[in-house]
Design a protein around this motif. Structure first.
Motif, PDB file in Angstrom:
ATOM      1  N   GLN A   1     -14.164  22.409  23.399  1.00  0.00           N
ATOM      2  CA  GLN A   1     -14.727  22.226  24.742  1.00  0.00           C
ATOM      3  C   GLN A   1     -16.151  22.776  24.800  1.00  0.00           C
ATOM      4  OE1 GLN A   1     -13.353  20.586  27.280  1.00  0.00           O
ATOM      5  NE2 GLN A   1     -15.132  20.994  28.586  1.00  0.00           N
ATOM      6  N   LYS A   2     -16.351  23.950  24.196  1.00  0.00           N
ATOM      7  CA  LYS A   2     -17.690  24.549  24.184  1.00  0.00           C
ATOM      8  C   LYS A   2     -18.689  23.664  23.437  1.00  0.00           C
ATOM      9  CE  LYS A   2     -16.114  29.380  24.322  1.00  0.00           C
ATOM     10  NZ  LYS A   2     -16.077  30.661  23.579  1.00  0.00           N
ATOM     11  N   GLU A   3     -18.235  23.127  22.295  1.00  0.00           N
ATOM     12  CA  GLU A   3     -19.118  22.300  21.483  1.00  0.00           C
ATOM     13  C   GLU A   3     -19.501  21.017  22.220  1.00  0.00           C
ATOM     14  OE1 GLU A   3     -21.281  21.899  17.836  1.00  0.00           O
ATOM     15  OE2 GLU A   3     -20.341  23.550  18.933  1.00  0.00           O
TER      16      GLU A   3
ATOM     17  N   ARG B   1     -22.077  21.921  24.683  1.00  0.00           N
ATOM     18  CA  ARG B   1     -23.367  22.195  24.041  1.00  0.00           C
ATOM     19  C   ARG B   1     -24.066  20.898  23.648  1.00  0.00           C
ATOM     20  NH1 ARG B   1     -25.684  23.057  19.040  1.00  0.00           N
ATOM     21  NH2 ARG B   1     -23.793  22.447  17.933  1.00  0.00           N
ATOM     22  N   LEU B   2     -23.274  19.937  23.120  1.00  0.00           N
ATOM     23  CA  LEU B   2     -23.865  18.682  22.683  1.00  0.00           C
ATOM     24  C   LEU B   2     -24.019  17.678  23.812  1.00  0.00           C
ATOM     25  CD1 LEU B   2     -21.934  18.204  19.316  1.00  0.00           C
ATOM     26  CD2 LEU B   2     -24.274  19.027  19.619  1.00  0.00           C
TER      27      LEU B   2
ATOM     28  N   ASP C   1     -16.362  13.513  12.613  1.00  0.00           N
ATOM     29  CA  ASP C   1     -17.145  14.398  11.749  1.00  0.00           C
ATOM     30  C   ASP C   1     -17.451  15.712  12.443  1.00  0.00           C
ATOM     31  OD1 ASP C   1     -17.114  12.565   9.736  1.00  0.00           O
ATOM     32  OD2 ASP C   1     -19.082  11.697  10.231  1.00  0.00           O
ATOM     33  N   ASP C   2     -17.764  15.647  13.763  1.00  0.00           N
ATOM     34  CA  ASP C   2     -18.005  16.872  14.526  1.00  0.00           C
ATOM     35  C   ASP C   2     -16.768  17.769  14.510  1.00  0.00           C
ATOM     36  OD1 ASP C   2     -20.577  16.083  15.229  1.00  0.00           O
ATOM     37  OD2 ASP C   2     -19.879  15.059  17.055  1.00  0.00           O
ATOM     38  N   GLU C   3     -15.593  17.166  14.724  1.00  0.00           N
ATOM     39  CA  GLU C   3     -14.350  17.949  14.750  1.00  0.00           C
ATOM     40  C   GLU C   3     -14.048  18.558  13.387  1.00  0.00           C
ATOM     41  OE1 GLU C   3     -11.295  15.407  16.207  1.00  0.00           O
ATOM     42  OE2 GLU C   3     -11.833  15.714  18.329  1.00  0.00           O
TER      43      GLU C   3
END
Length: 604
Positions: free
Chosen positions: A533-535, A538-539, A546-548
């Motif tokens: 959730q934070k990521e 932020r994005l 790929d992010d996960e």
């Protein structure tokens, strides 16, 4: 027993002397008027013919007590020749003994007194034990025992057998202990249970094995047991070789004694297991092409050796192994003096054995635990025999089942140690508690191991040559491993045969580890959700796969780094690999975060 007369037998040749009736001295020999059929008819009329449980024909001569002859045997032929000579003053010639024997055998089988059950030395009939003394018999039941001069039953005779001494009343079985080098009361209880139960050949009995160094006194006590149970001119039975030889031995002896063994081939172990449990044997009858001799009975077996020589788990499961120490020099007696003393005590010891048998028969079936070991019948009789000893002996307080269970545990350990695959199974769950894989995985774990202990297992003579033998070896070891707390299960997964090995003794530890693992997994999943959730915030977008994956790697690295820092903080010194790993993890986390932070500032 009453005699039995048959139908008329076809007339054959006339028995007569030489055609020249004149002797050298000019006197005339008396010519016999007897014919072969006349002799057969008279033998049938004056004697009892019958057959045994194996279809073999026997003859009981009139006024002979319990002495019987197997028709066609050497002993029978000698009796036949003597009887004909005494009756007709004539010597049988050529095929006449064989012709008479064949006729009598057929009459016994189809026109005789019927079937009679014959056993060697001892048999149980309608809750009464009959024991052959040679010229009389002991009759024992729940109420006591007595010597019967003309017993109503017959025993299978063999020429090697010796007459047994007449047991004395008010005997003492404990008098045997002075001749046996066993100090432990528990081991002595097992020794006595075997001794007494050997007189009752109706249930499977474990093999009695004595091991110990030279001079420990292994052979003499077993020879004495042979004299007490089944006296014979043969002190032992030599080395067992194959099924045919073993079946012949078992057919002729109530108890078998194999002395000074150093090894036991697998095929002999298998035959011994069959002999103990009473499985039948079939062998070709000598001098015939298609006739076979059947043997179906149970036998007590004794063996000794310097070291343990039983390697098959199935025989170890059916054994009582007693390790005895070397006799001190100041306690050693000359053998002739020892035997003179034993022969003096033998009637009293034998009488004591029958006292115990009678008392045990009245106690059999009481105080039996719900859970019994593999040799369940022996355990039940052992309990009764031990209880009889308590009632007949002063200060006898041994608990039989405790002694037997401890001995079984020792045999179980011995069985595992003799099986390299069983040892390997234990090694696989030493650290992980549970192991799962294919037989090939199991095989390769040891075949290519750098660990010397594991590698040397593969050099054992019983280590399978290829993975296909692993499954079979585990099946053979499954009972022993289960008793040691190791369970083996088999299942299929994706068309593969899988093996699961589990240390049941550490189940509580395993379940606690599983609980903690599930807790950690839940916490990691929760943390991942929070970090995800934070990521996203932020994005400013949904995370791609790929992010996960990058996020999952960062969290995994942070956990590894946390564990290493905790280890260092507790005072443990990290090795070179661990120190390098710390630096690498710190760099990876900085790279993922895209920030220039000092190591101690990395968030957790």
């Amino acid at each position: 027993m009453s005699s039995h007369t048959t139908a008329t037998v076809p007339k054959t040749e006339t028995l007569s002397t030489d055609n020249n009736s004149e002797a050298q001295n000019g006197k005339t020999k008396k010519k016999s008027a007897a014919t072969t059929d006349h002799i057969i008819k008279r033998l049938v009329a004056e004697n009892t013919l019958f057959y045994d449980q194996y279809g073999e024909s026997w003859l009981l001569p009139k006024n002979a007590g319990s002495g019987i002859y197997k028709i066609g045997s050497k002993k029978f032929n000698r009796w036949l020749g003597g009887t004909v000579f005494d009756t007709y003053d004539f010597i049988l010639k050529n095929n006449q003994p064989k012709d008479i024997a064949n006729a009598l055998a057929g009459i016994a089988l189809y026109k005789g007194a019927g079937k009679k059950h014959l056993e060697v030395r001892s048999q149980l009939v309608d809750d009464v034990l009959w024991y052959d003394l040679g010229d009389s018999a002991v009759r024992a039941d729940k109420s006591g025992w007595e010597i019967v001069e003309q017993p109503p039953i017959l025993f299978r005779p063999y020429e090697h057998q010796e007459k047994q001494v007449r047991p004395s009343k008010n005997g003492d079985i404990q008098a045997l202990r002075q001749f046996v080098n066993i100090n432990s009361d528990e081991d002595w209880a097992l020794f006595l249970a075997f001794t007494v139960s050997a007189f009752i050949p109706t249930f499977p009995q474990p093999v009695l094995v004595l091991t110990g160094s030279q001079g420990a006194g292994k052979t003499t006590p077993m020879r004495m047991l042979k004299k007490l149970i089944d006296p014979s001119v043969l002190p032992s039975n030599g080395s067992p070789s194959d099924q045919e030889e073993m079946s012949r031995m078992a057919d002729r002896h109530l108890v078998l004694f194999f002395d000074n063994l150093s090894s036991l081939p697998n095929k002999v172990s298998d035959v011994l297991c069959k002999l103990i449990t009473g499985d039948g044997f079939s062998r070709r009858t000598k001098f015939t092409d298609d006739d076979e001799t059947i043997f179906v009975s149970k036998r007590a077996v004794m063996m000794n050796g310097i070291n343990s020589f039983i390697t098959r788990a199935d025989l170890l499961d059916r054994a009582i192994i007693l390790d005895i120490k070397r006799i001190a020099e100041d306690k050693r007696l000359p053998e002739d003096e020892l035997w003179r003393k034993f022969e003096t005590e033998r009637p009293k010891i034998l009488g004591g054995i029958f006292d115990v048998i009678s008392k045990a028969m009245s106690l059999y079936g009481f105080s039996v635990p719900e859970k019994l070991p593999r040799m369940a019948d022996f355990a039940k009789w052992g309990i009764a025999i031990n209880e009889a000893l308590k009632q007949l002996s002063d200060n006898w307080q041994v608990d039989f089942m405790s002694a037997y269970e401890r001995n079984i545990d020792r045999q179980n350990d011995e069985a595992i140690q003799s099986n390299p695959v069983a040892i390997a199974a234990k090694l696989l769950v030493e650290d992980s508690i549970v192991w799962e894989g294919t037989a090939t995985d199991f095989f390769d774990k040891f075949q290519d191991s750098k660990n010397s202990e594991r590698y040397y297992l593969t050099r054992h003579i019983m280590w399978p040559r290829d993975p296909s033998g692993i499954g079979r070896a585990l099946v053979r070891a499954e009972t022993n491993l289960k008793r040691a707390g190791i369970s083996i299960s088999h299942y299929r997964e994706d068309n593969r045969r899988m093996i699961r090995i589990f240390d049941e003794t550490r189940r509580a530890e395993y379940e606690e580890n599983q609980r903690l693992a599930n807790k950690r997994l839940t916490e990691e999943q929760q943390r991942f959700a929070e970090e995800r959730q934070k990521e996203q915030e932020r994005l400013g977008r949904e995370l791609t796969k790929d992010d996960e994956q990058r996020l999952q790697n960062r969290l995994s690295n942070e956990e590894k780094l946390r564990q290493l820092r905790a280890k260092r903080k507790s005072g443990e010194v990290l090795n070179t690999y661990e120190n390098d790993l710390v630096k690498q993890l710190e760099a990876n986390i900085k790279l993922v975060l895209g920030e220039k932070l000092e190591p101690e500032q990395i968030p957790f």
